[in-house]
Design a protein around this motif. Structure first.
Motif, short mmCIF file in Angstrom:
data_model
loop_
_atom_site.label_atom_id
_atom_site.label_comp_id
_atom_site.label_asym_id
_atom_site.label_seq_id
_atom_site.Cartn_x
_atom_site.Cartn_y
_atom_site.Cartn_z
N MET A 1 98.63 113.49 57.06
CA MET A 1 99.02 114.33 58.37
C MET A 1 98.43 113.85 59.44
O MET A 1 97.03 113.71 59.62
CB MET A 1 98.86 115.93 58.19
N ALA A 2 98.98 113.21 60.43
CA ALA A 2 98.18 112.18 61.46
C ALA A 2 97.53 113.13 62.44
O ALA A 2 96.49 112.68 63.14
CB ALA A 2 99.24 111.35 62.24
N LEU A 3 97.79 114.27 62.61
CA LEU A 3 97.14 115.03 63.61
C LEU A 3 95.88 115.68 63.19
O LEU A 3 95.04 116.29 64.18
CB LEU A 3 98.27 116.43 63.99
N LEU A 4 95.46 115.74 61.94
CA LEU A 4 94.32 116.30 61.54
C LEU A 4 92.91 115.42 62.16
O LEU A 4 93.03 114.27 62.26
CB LEU A 4 94.07 116.39 59.82
N CYS A 5 92.07 116.04 62.63
CA CYS A 5 90.95 115.49 63.51
C CYS A 5 90.17 114.73 62.53
O CYS A 5 89.36 113.92 63.37
CB CYS A 5 90.34 116.67 64.23
N CYS A 6 89.99 114.92 61.39
CA CYS A 6 88.82 113.84 60.82
C CYS A 6 89.38 112.91 59.90
O CYS A 6 90.60 112.80 59.64
CB CYS A 6 88.08 114.96 59.86
N TRP A 7 88.62 112.28 58.93
CA TRP A 7 88.92 111.29 58.12
C TRP A 7 88.82 111.74 56.75
O TRP A 7 87.92 112.41 56.37
CB TRP A 7 88.10 109.87 58.45
N ILE A 8 89.57 110.95 55.90
CA ILE A 8 89.39 111.10 54.49
C ILE A 8 88.48 110.13 53.82
O ILE A 8 88.82 109.08 54.08
CB ILE A 8 90.64 111.01 53.68
N TYR A 9 87.86 110.61 53.21
CA TYR A 9 86.54 109.72 52.48
C TYR A 9 86.70 110.11 51.05
O TYR A 9 87.13 110.94 50.46
CB TYR A 9 85.25 109.71 52.94
N PRO A 10 85.76 109.33 50.26
CA PRO A 10 85.69 109.78 48.77
C PRO A 10 85.59 111.28 48.50
O PRO A 10 84.77 111.83 49.18
CB PRO A 10 84.73 109.00 48.08
N LEU A 11 86.18 111.62 47.45
CA LEU A 11 86.33 113.17 47.34
C LEU A 11 84.92 113.66 46.70
O LEU A 11 84.59 113.08 45.59
CB LEU A 11 87.76 113.45 46.53
N THR A 57 97.13 119.70 50.50
CA THR A 57 97.93 118.55 50.50
C THR A 57 99.12 119.23 49.98
O THR A 57 99.38 120.19 49.10
CB THR A 57 97.76 117.36 49.55
N ASP A 58 100.29 118.97 50.35
CA ASP A 58 101.78 119.35 49.55
C ASP A 58 101.65 118.91 48.41
O ASP A 58 101.48 117.54 48.26
CB ASP A 58 102.95 118.63 50.51
N ALA A 59 102.11 119.50 47.27
CA ALA A 59 102.18 119.24 45.81
C ALA A 59 102.99 118.00 45.50
O ALA A 59 102.78 117.32 44.81
CB ALA A 59 101.87 120.38 45.25
N ALA A 60 104.24 118.16 46.45
CA ALA A 60 105.41 117.23 45.84
C ALA A 60 104.93 116.09 46.81
O ALA A 60 105.54 114.89 45.94
CB ALA A 60 106.56 117.73 46.60
N THR A 61 104.27 115.96 47.82
CA THR A 61 104.66 114.69 48.55
C THR A 61 103.12 114.00 48.72
O THR A 61 102.73 112.89 49.17
CB THR A 61 104.88 114.67 50.07
N GLY A 62 101.92 114.96 48.46
CA GLY A 62 100.65 114.47 48.87
C GLY A 62 100.15 114.42 50.16
O GLY A 62 99.04 113.98 50.40
N GLU A 63 101.16 114.86 50.87
CA GLU A 63 100.77 114.94 52.55
C GLU A 63 99.90 115.96 52.78
O GLU A 63 100.07 116.94 52.45
CB GLU A 63 102.03 114.68 53.47
#
Length: 180
Positions: A1-11, A57-63
């Motif tokens: 989702m492009a609007l979320l304000c932060c970045w995704i890093y290793p979980l 995240t959406d279970a179907a799309t991973g978004e």
């Protein structure tokens, strides 16, 4: 989702997140919790802190469909440590981030409350792309024990209410263990 304000890093798992933070937070089941770098605007020499985000995240799309983030940042000598000033500074940093992506952030003036036992201000913000409302945020900022704390919930406007209960659960779970 492009609007979320932060970045995704290793979980990290929720248990890992809780073990590494002086702030106790119970993250909602089904959300991916990640340690993230402090936002660049806040990451200045001498500033110590931490930043976490939980992504649903959406279970179907991973978004990504919603995000809850938490930042704890040391207040250093010379900083304005008044709650309302910090609240406005945090709001402005998010506003600048959205402006850099040609989006507008409009927030209410804030309502007094608490984050754990600390006084806080909370505001609801709308993210616009031109005249179109694309996302909503709920931001809670508190100051105490030599730190400023910010808890933020972001979701598309159309599904904002869907995960608001998860944000409220996180907010209620926070226990701040920092010593002054």
């Amino acid at each position: 989702m492009a609007l979320l304000c932060c970045w995704i890093y290793p979980l990290a798992t929720p248990a890992d997140a809780a073990a590494k933070s002086p702030t106790h937070i119970v993250w909602p089941d089904g959300w991916r919790v990640t340690a993230t770098p402090l936002p660049a605007i806040l990451n200045k020499p001498g500033k110590l802190g931490e930043s976490w985000e939980a992504l649903k995240t959406d279970a179907a799309t991973g978004e990504g469909v919603a995000e809850i983030s938490f930042v704890r940042l040391a207040v250093i000598t010379g900083d304005d440590s008044e709650l309302h000033a910090k609240f406005l500074n945090v709001q402005q940093s998010y506003r600048q981030g959205y402006l850099a992506r040609s989006l507008q952030l409009d927030c209410d003036n804030g309502k007094p409350g608490t984050l754990d036992t600390l006084p806080s201000l909370a505001s609801t913000c709308d993210v616009h792309n031109g005249a179109k409302l694309v996302a909503r945020q709920l931001m809670v900022t508190a100051i105490g024990n030599g730190y400023v704390y910010n808890l933020l919930y972001t979701a598309p406007a159309s599904s904002y209410a869907n995960y608001l209960h998860d944000f409220e659960s996180v907010r209620a779970s926070i226990r701040i263990d920092d010593k002054p």
